[in-house]
Scaffold this active site. Structure first.
Site, short mmCIF file in Angstrom:
data_model
loop_
_atom_site.label_atom_id
_atom_site.label_comp_id
_atom_site.label_asym_id
_atom_site.label_seq_id
_atom_site.Cartn_x
_atom_site.Cartn_y
_atom_site.Cartn_z
N ASP A 67 0.81 -1.11 -0.05
CA ASP A 67 -0.04 -0.05 0.05
C ASP A 67 0.89 1.27 0.06
O ASP A 67 2.08 1.11 0.30
CB ASP A 67 -0.99 -0.06 1.27
CG ASP A 67 -0.24 -0.56 2.37
OD1 ASP A 67 1.04 -0.58 2.65
OD2 ASP A 67 -1.03 -0.99 3.26
N ASN A 136 -7.58 -3.50 14.01
CA ASN A 136 -8.96 -3.92 13.61
C ASN A 136 -9.24 -5.08 12.60
O ASN A 136 -10.14 -5.20 12.10
CB ASN A 136 -9.80 -2.68 13.05
CG ASN A 136 -9.15 -2.07 11.66
OD1 ASN A 136 -8.11 -2.68 11.39
ND2 ASN A 136 -9.52 -1.12 11.43
N HIS A 138 -7.55 -5.19 9.61
CA HIS A 138 -7.10 -5.05 8.65
C HIS A 138 -5.78 -5.61 8.21
O HIS A 138 -4.85 -5.80 8.78
CB HIS A 138 -7.10 -3.40 8.11
CG HIS A 138 -5.88 -2.75 8.69
ND1 HIS A 138 -5.89 -1.39 9.08
CD2 HIS A 138 -4.65 -2.94 8.96
CE1 HIS A 138 -4.87 -1.01 9.51
NE2 HIS A 138 -3.97 -1.71 9.54
N GLU A 143 -9.76 -2.17 5.06
CA GLU A 143 -10.39 -1.92 6.69
C GLU A 143 -11.67 -3.06 6.75
O GLU A 143 -12.24 -3.42 5.57
CB GLU A 143 -10.99 -0.68 6.59
CG GLU A 143 -9.86 0.52 6.51
CD GLU A 143 -8.89 0.39 7.76
OE1 GLU A 143 -8.80 -0.32 8.64
OE2 GLU A 143 -8.25 1.48 7.69
C1 F6R Z 1 1.61 -1.84 6.05
C2 F6R Z 1 0.06 -2.22 6.22
C3 F6R Z 1 -0.86 -2.38 7.30
C4 F6R Z 1 -0.01 -2.76 8.61
C5 F6R Z 1 -0.70 -2.77 9.67
C6 F6R Z 1 -0.02 -3.28 11.20
O1 F6R Z 1 2.02 -1.76 4.86
O2 F6R Z 1 -0.40 -2.46 5.12
O3 F6R Z 1 -1.58 -3.29 7.14
O4 F6R Z 1 0.60 -4.03 8.52
O5 F6R Z 1 -1.47 -1.44 10.26
O6 F6R Z 1 1.07 -2.01 11.57
P1 F6R Z 1 2.02 -2.34 12.59
O7 F6R Z 1 2.95 -3.18 11.98
O8 F6R Z 1 2.41 -0.75 12.58
O9 F6R Z 1 1.27 -2.58 13.86
#
Ligand code: F6R
Length: 241
Positions: A67, A136, A138, A143
């Site tokens: 992303d 959540n 995702h 989401e």
């Molecule tokens: C990052 C991504 C997100 C993260 C998720 C967890 O490229 O796509 O889905 O993997 O938000 O984030 P952290 O690792 O910071 O807890």
């Protein structure tokens, strides 16, 4: 789902790096799907260390990232392109031309998403997709919703994601409100999936992902249906299971 328990973040990072390292060694021209966020940082550090020791060669690897924030330029220090350069690409011998991140500067969402799907198709799909897990549920920026996404899409970030990500920005107002993300359909087409999950604050959601019903309200729960998923989690993240 294969669940691999690690004592702490350091051990988790070594185990995850081992899996990526095996992939690169067995298929040097593989396509790695990569993630940003805090969860994979230790994994990238370990891969860099092994590369510097001469144990890993990324020269034929292609990467596609999950992303990118819509509206952020590659040289913005909060963009995911910048994150990947500083946390991995600048330190190993991967060809930058073969590292792909959605184009955050493309204002036309349809075009940005179509072009990214074409890139993923052109490189032949993903051999190993690395994922972090949002609080959540995702994955990527997909989401909770009432349906699973298929291809790359433009999302409005939820309040909980904005809240979680504001730590990287000067203020909450600076967090972009939209992002381009690889779709869940594309993630599910990856041959192998590796999820890294660390910390007590992820324990509740990890339990739902692994033991709860498969529902788009917990996007990562769909991973239960993938034939080759490894979750590497530390004791704190596994504490509710
Ligand atoms: C990052 C991504 C997100 C993260 C998720 C967890 O490229 O796509 O889905 O993997 O938000 O984030 P952290 O690792 O910071 O807890």
């Amino acid at each position: 789902m294969n669940i691999c328990k690690a004592k702490d973040y350091k051990e988790l990072s070594r185990k995850a790096a081992n899996i990526i390292s095996a992939q690169v060694t067995m298929k040097p021209d593989c396509v790695l799907g990569l993630a940003t966020g805090s969860s994979p940082v230790g994994t990238y550090e370990q891969l860099i260390e092994w590369y510097k020791m001469g144990d890993l060669d990324f020269s034929n690897v292609t990467s596609v990232n999950l992303d990118e924030y819509k509206g952020l330029a590659p040289d913005n220090d909060q963009s995911y392109r910048y994150f990947m350069n500083t946390n991995l690409f600048d330190h190993v011998n991967i060809e930058k031309m073969r590292t792909y991140v959605p184009n955050g500067l493309e204002p036309n969402s349809k075009k940005a998403c179509r072009e990214y799907d074409e890139i993923i198709e052109k490189v032949g799909g993903i051999d190993l997709q690395l994922l972090g897990l949002g609080h959540n549920g995702h994955i990527g920026f997909n989401e909770p919703s009432d349906s699973f996404t298929k291809g790359t899409n433009c999302v409005d970030l939820t309040e909980s994601t904005i809240e979680a990500n504001k730590r990287f920005f000067e203020s909450e107002a600076d967090v972009p409100r939209q992002a381009y993300t690889m779709g869940i359909g594309t993630i599910m087409k990856a041959k192998k999936i590796l999820v890294v999950v660390s910390g007590k604050d992820k324990a509740d959601i990890l339990k739902k992902v692994v033991c709860g019903p498969v529902t788009p309200e917990v996007p990562a729960s769909i991973l239960q249906l993938h034939p080759d998923v490894t979750i590497v989690a530390d004791e704190a993240a596994l504490s509710e299971m």
